[in-house]
Design a protein around this motif. Structure first.
Motif, PDB file in Angstrom:
ATOM      1  N   PHE A   1       0.852  -1.185   0.000  1.00  0.00           N
ATOM      2  CA  PHE A   1       0.000   0.000   0.000  1.00  0.00           C
ATOM      3  C   PHE A   1       0.888   1.235   0.000  1.00  0.00           C
ATOM      4  CE2 PHE A   1      -3.070   3.008   1.927  1.00  0.00           C
ATOM      5  CZ  PHE A   1      -4.192   2.723   1.155  1.00  0.00           C
ATOM      6  N   GLN A   2       0.637   2.138  -0.937  1.00  0.00           N
ATOM      7  CA  GLN A   2       1.477   3.329  -1.066  1.00  0.00           C
ATOM      8  C   GLN A   2       1.113   4.410  -0.046  1.00  0.00           C
ATOM      9  OE1 GLN A   2       3.442   3.584  -4.226  1.00  0.00           O
ATOM     10  NE2 GLN A   2       4.561   5.117  -3.059  1.00  0.00           N
ATOM     11  N   GLY A   3      -0.191   4.529   0.269  1.00  0.00           N
ATOM     12  CA  GLY A   3      -0.651   5.585   1.179  1.00  0.00           C
ATOM     13  C   GLY A   3      -0.423   5.201   2.637  1.00  0.00           C
ATOM     14  N   GLN A   4      -1.336   5.636   3.484  1.00  0.00           N
ATOM     15  CA  GLN A   4      -1.152   5.471   4.923  1.00  0.00           C
ATOM     16  C   GLN A   4      -2.171   4.468   5.470  1.00  0.00           C
ATOM     17  OE1 GLN A   4      -1.829   9.210   6.848  1.00  0.00           O
ATOM     18  NE2 GLN A   4      -0.786   8.606   8.728  1.00  0.00           N
ATOM     19  N   VAL A   5      -1.679   3.508   6.231  1.00  0.00           N
ATOM     20  CA  VAL A   5      -2.591   2.567   6.887  1.00  0.00           C
ATOM     21  C   VAL A   5      -2.656   2.957   8.365  1.00  0.00           C
ATOM     22  CG1 VAL A   5      -2.931   0.172   7.584  1.00  0.00           C
ATOM     23  CG2 VAL A   5      -2.136   0.697   5.270  1.00  0.00           C
TER      24      VAL A   5
ATOM     25  N   CYS B   1      -5.739   6.256   0.863  1.00  0.00           N
ATOM     26  CA  CYS B   1      -5.155   5.904  -0.435  1.00  0.00           C
ATOM     27  C   CYS B   1      -4.338   7.051  -1.023  1.00  0.00           C
ATOM     28  CB  CYS B   1      -6.261   5.526  -1.410  1.00  0.00           C
ATOM     29  SG  CYS B   1      -7.272   4.152  -0.824  1.00  0.00           S
ATOM     30  N   ALA B   2      -3.221   6.678  -1.681  1.00  0.00           N
ATOM     31  CA  ALA B   2      -2.410   7.679  -2.380  1.00  0.00           C
ATOM     32  C   ALA B   2      -2.810   7.768  -3.837  1.00  0.00           C
ATOM     33  CB  ALA B   2      -0.932   7.330  -2.257  1.00  0.00           C
ATOM     34  N   GLY B   3      -3.444   6.752  -4.354  1.00  0.00           N
ATOM     35  CA  GLY B   3      -3.814   6.755  -5.768  1.00  0.00           C
ATOM     36  C   GLY B   3      -4.764   5.613  -6.081  1.00  0.00           C
ATOM     37  N   VAL B   4      -5.065   5.476  -7.366  1.00  0.00           N
ATOM     38  CA  VAL B   4      -6.060   4.488  -7.793  1.00  0.00           C
ATOM     39  C   VAL B   4      -5.609   3.067  -7.447  1.00  0.00           C
ATOM     40  CG1 VAL B   4      -7.366   3.633  -9.787  1.00  0.00           C
ATOM     41  CG2 VAL B   4      -6.746   6.049  -9.653  1.00  0.00           C
ATOM     42  N   ALA B   5      -4.310   2.796  -7.595  1.00  0.00           N
ATOM     43  CA  ALA B   5      -3.818   1.438  -7.313  1.00  0.00           C
ATOM     44  C   ALA B   5      -4.069   1.066  -5.853  1.00  0.00           C
ATOM     45  CB  ALA B   5      -2.334   1.344  -7.646  1.00  0.00           C
ATOM     46  N   ASP B   6      -3.964   2.032  -4.965  1.00  0.00           N
ATOM     47  CA  ASP B   6      -4.272   1.764  -3.550  1.00  0.00           C
ATOM     48  C   ASP B   6      -5.752   1.426  -3.364  1.00  0.00           C
ATOM     49  OD1 ASP B   6      -1.738   2.088  -2.555  1.00  0.00           O
ATOM     50  OD2 ASP B   6      -2.069   4.091  -1.700  1.00  0.00           O
ATOM     51  N   VAL B   7      -6.605   2.125  -4.096  1.00  0.00           N
ATOM     52  CA  VAL B   7      -8.054   1.860  -3.979  1.00  0.00           C
ATOM     53  C   VAL B   7      -8.336   0.423  -4.436  1.00  0.00           C
ATOM     54  CG1 VAL B   7     -10.371   2.566  -4.720  1.00  0.00           C
ATOM     55  CG2 VAL B   7      -8.616   4.312  -4.316  1.00  0.00           C
TER      56      VAL B   7
ATOM     57  N   HIS C   1      -6.240  -2.087  -4.500  1.00  0.00           N
ATOM     58  CA  HIS C   1      -5.637  -2.986  -3.509  1.00  0.00           C
ATOM     59  C   HIS C   1      -6.571  -3.149  -2.308  1.00  0.00           C
ATOM     60  CE1 HIS C   1      -2.513  -5.039  -1.359  1.00  0.00           C
ATOM     61  NE2 HIS C   1      -2.182  -4.024  -0.560  1.00  0.00           N
ATOM     62  N   ALA C   2      -7.127  -2.042  -1.847  1.00  0.00           N
ATOM     63  CA  ALA C   2      -8.012  -2.079  -0.671  1.00  0.00           C
ATOM     64  C   ALA C   2      -9.314  -2.825  -0.977  1.00  0.00           C
ATOM     65  CB  ALA C   2      -8.308  -0.656  -0.198  1.00  0.00           C
ATOM     66  N   VAL C   3      -9.865  -2.588  -2.167  1.00  0.00           N
ATOM     67  CA  VAL C   3     -11.126  -3.263  -2.527  1.00  0.00           C
ATOM     68  C   VAL C   3     -10.898  -4.773  -2.604  1.00  0.00           C
ATOM     69  CG1 VAL C   3     -12.764  -3.626  -4.425  1.00  0.00           C
ATOM     70  CG2 VAL C   3     -12.214  -1.301  -3.686  1.00  0.00           C
ATOM     71  N   LYS C   4      -9.812  -5.167  -3.251  1.00  0.00           N
ATOM     72  CA  LYS C   4      -9.555  -6.615  -3.405  1.00  0.00           C
ATOM     73  C   LYS C   4      -9.295  -7.271  -2.043  1.00  0.00           C
ATOM     74  CE  LYS C   4      -8.233  -6.754  -8.222  1.00  0.00           C
ATOM     75  NZ  LYS C   4      -7.180  -6.819  -9.228  1.00  0.00           N
ATOM     76  N   PHE C   5      -8.570  -6.579  -1.190  1.00  0.00           N
ATOM     77  CA  PHE C   5      -8.286  -7.099   0.158  1.00  0.00           C
ATOM     78  C   PHE C   5      -9.606  -7.287   0.921  1.00  0.00           C
ATOM     79  CE2 PHE C   5      -7.412  -6.198   4.684  1.00  0.00           C
ATOM     80  CZ  PHE C   5      -6.415  -7.131   4.949  1.00  0.00           C
TER      81      PHE C   5
END
Ligand SMILES: Cc1cc2nc3c(=O)[nH]c(=O)nc-3n(C[C@H](O)[C@H](O)[C@H](O)COP(=O)(O)OP(=O)(O)OC[C@H]3O[C@@H](n4cnc5c(N)ncnc54)[C@H](O)[C@@H]3O)c2cc1C
Length: 483
Positions: A26-30, A59-65, A67-71
Motif C-alpha cells: 500500500f502506497q498511502g497510509q494505513v 489511499c495515495a492513488g487508484v492502485a491503492d483503492v 488494492h483495498a477493494v480486493k483485500f
C-alpha cells in the motif's frame, strides 16, 4: 467498549500478518486503532458520529483503492468509503471494518480552453473552486466549501449555480471508477453508459469513483450575499421570496431561511447569488432588496470562491448535527406559517431551516435521464439542528423530527438524497423516486453482493429472486452479460 479491530462481517478477526502483508503493498497510509493518528483519522465533521474502524486505508492513488477493494472483498470486510467526510449520517465510517479513505487524493487539473476539469475524489468543493477560479471558470457545487466533491456529486449536488447550470451531477462528463471487483473502468455516455447513469444521483452504490471529469462554466464574480430581517417578519419575507422567485431569471438562485446571527439574534435571511452580468443582476435583485426593513443588506460583488465560503463558519467541524429535508408539494401560506411557528422553537442558535428553490436548468433534465429523479418539485426544505453539548441530543433531534412530522402531509414524498440524514429507508426510496427499480437492476449488475452497503443504500434483489443466468454469473461473465 472492546478494542476496535479489523474483522470480517461475521465477526472473525483479521490477523496481524494479513494486515502487514496488505500494508507492504500500500502506497498511502494505513491507520489502525492505537496508532497516533487514529482518533484524528476517524473523526468527521459531525461530532455525533463516533465510529471505530478496524483499519483506515488512506489511499495515495487508484492502485491503492484497487488494492483495498480486493483485500476487503477476499476477506468479506465491511467497507465504508470516505470522500470529504461531510455526510450527515456518517456513512464515511464504520465499526471494525475497513474505511477506504480518499481524502488524500486531491489532484485538480483544469483545461481552460475546453472548459473541463479533472478532479480526484478526495478534493473538497473549495479546493476545486480555487483552481477553476484562476481561469474564471466554475463547476456548480454546493454551498459549504469544505464538503467533499465525491459524496456531493454522486448524490446530485445543489448549490448557488443550480438554476443556471444544473446539478453538479448534470455537469459530470466522465468518471473513473473502481468496481466492487476491483476493476478500474470508465463510465461516460459511451462506455458503461448504464453505470454513468447510476453515478449521477445514485450515491455510492455502484463503485468507488476515483476521479470526476466536469464541465466548467464562465463564472468568476457573482452578485451575492445575505439580506437579514428581524425574525418577526419571517412570514412576510417568505411570502415575498415565494412570489419573487416565481418569475426570477435562472441566473438567480436564492434561498430563504430562519437562522440566527453570530451573536445569537434570531433572524430571517434571504441569500442570493446572481451569476450573470452584474449590472443586470443589480436591476433584477433591486425589488427583493427593497422589500421590508432589512437590518443587514450585504449583497455585493463576490468572487465565486468567496460566495462558496459564506456559510463555512456556520457549519464548523466538531458540532453535533441532525438533519432532515423534504421536497414540498407547494409552498402554501399554511406551510409557511407552520415552518415559522416550528422554526421559532429551535433549541439552538446554530440550528435553522432553509427553503431552497431550484427549477431552471436542473428542472429541464428528464427525471429518468440520470439517477437523480427529483427534477419537478421545486421547493426543498432543510431542517438542520446543530448543537455543542452532547447531552442535549434528544431535544434537538426531537425538534427536527417534530417539524418533519408536521410537514409530512405537505411533503411531495420526494427527498434530496444528499440531505437524507439517517438511515430511513423510506426517505432513501423517496429520494430515488421513479428511478428506484432501475437502480436495483444496476445494483444487481455492478454490486450484487452489496459490497458497497454504507451509503444511501439500494439493496440488490436477493439471489433467489434473480433470473438464474444473472444469479449464477461469475464476476467475469457478469461483465459479458452487461455487454
Ligand atoms: C455543512 C454541509 C453543507 C452541505 N451543503 C450541501 C449543498 O449545498 N448541496 C448539496 O447537494 N449537498 C450538501 N451537503 C450534503 C453533502 O453533499 C453530502 O453529505 C455528501 O455526502 C458529502 O460528500 P462527502 O464526500 O463530504 O461525504 P462522505 O461523508 O465522505 O461520504 C459520504 C458517502 O458518499 C459516498 N462516497 C464518498 N466518496 C465516494 C467515492 N469517491 N466513490 C463512491 N462513493 C463515495 C459513500 O457512500 C459515502 O458513504 C452538505 C453537507 C454538509 C455537512
Amino acid at each position: 467498549m472492546k478494542t476496535p479491530r479489523l474483522e470480517r462481517r461475521n465477526g472473525a478477526a483479521i490477523d496481524k500478518a494479513d494486515i502487514d502483508a496488505f500494508t507492504k503493498d500500500f502506497q498511502g497510509q494505513v491507520i489502525l486503532a492505537g496508532d497516533a493518528g487514529y482518533d484524528d483519522a476517524r473523526r468527521i465533521w459531525n461530532a455525533s458520529i463516533d465510529k471505530h474502524p478496524g483499519m483506515i486505508a488512506r489511499c495515495a492513488g487508484v492502485a491503492d483503492v484497487v488494492h483495498a477493494v480486493k483485500f476487503a472483498r477476499a476477506r468479506e470486510l465491511l467497507v465504508a468509503v470516505r470522500g470529504g467526510g461531510h455526510n450527515v449520517a456518517g456513512r464515511a465510517l464504520c465499526d471494525n471494518g475497513l474505511v477506504i479513505d480518499l481524502s488524500a487524493m486531491k489532484g485538480v487539473f483544469v483545461d481552460p480552453d475546453r472548459r473541463i476539469v479533472r478532479a480526484q475524489a478526495g478534493a473538497t468543493l473549495g479546493e476545486v473552486d480555487r483552481e477553476t477560479h484562476l481561469h474564471s471558470l466554475a463547476v456548480p457545487f454546493g454551498v459549504v466549501s469544505r464538503t467533499g466533491i465525491a459524496g456531493l456529486t454522486l448524490g446530485g449536488g445543489v448549490g448557488w449555480l443550480v438554476r443556471k447550470y444544473g446539478l453538479t451531477c448534470d455537469n459530470v462528463l466522465s468518471c473513473e471508477v473502481v468496481t466492487a471487483e476491483g476493476e478500474v473502468v470508465t463510465a461516460d455516455e459511451e462506455t458503461n453508459a448504464d453505470l454513468f447513469w447510476g453515478l449521477r444521483g445514485g450515491g455510492g452504490n455502484f463503485g468507488i469513483v476515483t476521479s470526476f471529469l466536469y464541465r466548467a462554466h464562465p463564472v468568476s464574480i457573482v452578485l451575492g450575499g445575505p439580506i437579514l430581517y428581524a425574525r418577526d417578519q419571517a412570514g412576510a419575507v417568505f411570502r415575498n421570496y415565494r412570489s419573487f422567485m416565481a418569475t426570477a431569471p435562472e441566473e438567480l438562485t436564492a434561498y430563504a431561511g430562519l437562522i440566527s446571527t453570530p451573536d445569537g439574534t434570531p433572524a430571517v435571511a434571504v441569500v442570493v447569488c446572481y451569476c450573470g452580468d452584474l449590472a443586470e443582476g443589480e436591476r433584477v435583485i433591486r425589488p427583493l432588496r427593497g422589500f421590508g426593513s432589512p437590518f443587514v443588506d450585504a449583497v455585493q460583488p463576490l468572487a465565486l470562491p468567496a460566495m462558496q465560503k459564506l456559510f463555512d463558519d456556520s457549519f464548523p467541524d466538531g458540532t453535533y448535527n441532525y438533519w432532515k429535508s423534504t421536497f414540498l408539494k407547494a409552498l402554501s401560506d399554511e406551510v409557511i406559517d407552520l415552518i415559522v411557528e416550528h422554526g421559532n422553537r429551535a433549541g439552538s442558535p446554530l440550528s435553522g431551516v432553509v427553503l431552497e428553490f431550484y427549477g431552471g436548468a436542473a428542472g429541464r433534465v428528464a427525471p429518468d435521464a440520470t439517477a437523480f429523479a427529483q427534477r419537478q418539485a421545486e421547493y426543498n426544505l432543510g431542517i438542520t439542528a446543530q448543537w455543542t453539548d452532547a447531552a442535549e441530543a434528544d431535544r434537538h433531534i426531537g425538534w427536527v423530527r417534530g417539524l418533519a412530522d408536521a410537514l409530512a402531509p405537505h411533503s411531495s414524498g420526494g427527498y434530496l438524497l444528499n440531505f437524507v440524514g439517517d438511515d430511513n429507508p423510506e426517505a432513501i426510496r423517496g429520494a430515488f423516486g421513479s428511478n428506484y427499480a432501475r437502480l436495483v437492476e444496476l445494483k444487481n449488475k455492478y454490486d450484487p453482493t452489496n459490497f458497497f452497503s454504507l451509503n444511501q443504500n439500494v439493496a440488490p434483489r436477493p439471489q433467489a429472486l434473480r433470473p438464474a443466468r444473472e444469479a449464477s454469473a461469475t464476476p467475469g461473465s457478469r461483465r459479458k452479460i452487461a455487454e
